[in-house]
Design an enzyme around this catalytic site. Sequence first.
Site, short mmCIF file in Angstrom:
data_model
loop_
_atom_site.label_atom_id
_atom_site.label_comp_id
_atom_site.label_asym_id
_atom_site.label_seq_id
_atom_site.Cartn_x
_atom_site.Cartn_y
_atom_site.Cartn_z
N SER A 175 44.50 -35.94 5.02
CA SER A 175 44.88 -34.64 4.46
C SER A 175 43.66 -33.97 3.86
CB SER A 175 45.95 -34.82 3.38
OG SER A 175 46.16 -33.63 2.64
N TYR A 188 50.00 -38.72 -3.72
CA TYR A 188 49.91 -38.43 -2.28
C TYR A 188 48.43 -38.34 -1.87
CZ TYR A 188 50.12 -35.93 2.13
OH TYR A 188 49.94 -35.54 3.43
#
Length: 283
Positions: A175, A188
């Site tokens: 990400s 996350y």
Amino acid sequence: MNSPHIPAQSQDAMPAAEYKMDPAPDYSPRHPGSGKLKGKVALVTGGDSGIGRAVSVLFAREGAKVAIAYLEEDRDAQETKRLIKEEGSEALLIPGDLGSKANCEAAVKSVIDTFGQLDILINNGAQQWLDADFADLSEDKIERMIASNIKAYMFTTQAALPHLKEGASIVNTSSVNAFAGMGSLITYSMTRGASLAFSRSLAGNLADKGIRVNSVAPGPIWTPFIPGTMPADKVENFGSETPMGRAGQPWEVATAYLFLASSDGSYYTGQTLHPNGGMVVGA
């Protein structure tokens, strides 16, 4: 490319459902297939929706048979299976929690039992929650994200390796948050940093076997993660803060996975591609 307006919306689920999203994410490949993955078999975790669906459909168009591992989103998974068959290929649906090593081993065994080979592994399935107050983040949510976003990648790869031959490819989803950080997504972001380090380290470990390992680090992409994670008012106009002024669509990310999984990316290992709308981050 004009981006459709994204209205306020949310879902009380993780993973959330693609069929409930408005507008629907755009997964459709833009170009005719050229056989880049002809004769290949791919396992795509989290392949029922979002980026995983777009990757699965694109791989099918390029000639691959596709196995989709997912948690429990049967309606979305059945739709992705239909789309794969519409591309003239074959699909295998494998529900189950990949945070369990036994389930990862069973998933890979299903692929081998059904298709007889495995050439491409896409570790993409994940979960995400906002860390509104990190001090109060529950142990359960931390454990669930670690199981889904880290352990599942490691366990699935362990199960796949005995079946991956020279020329095989592994692509892990990371990400933009692994590079830039995100104050509201601490846990996350930590797990996506782990998938990045996993990719780089495994690439070195497997280079002499002729197995390439890379990662893709998407920016803000319109997937079920968004209404499943964010409050409704934060979802409206999601992605407008990027230099391109819009969220990306899953099909725009899937092409990065195809490049890395196919022979087009034959000199890439330990690398990361950044489909993120112009957000400049450290490579």
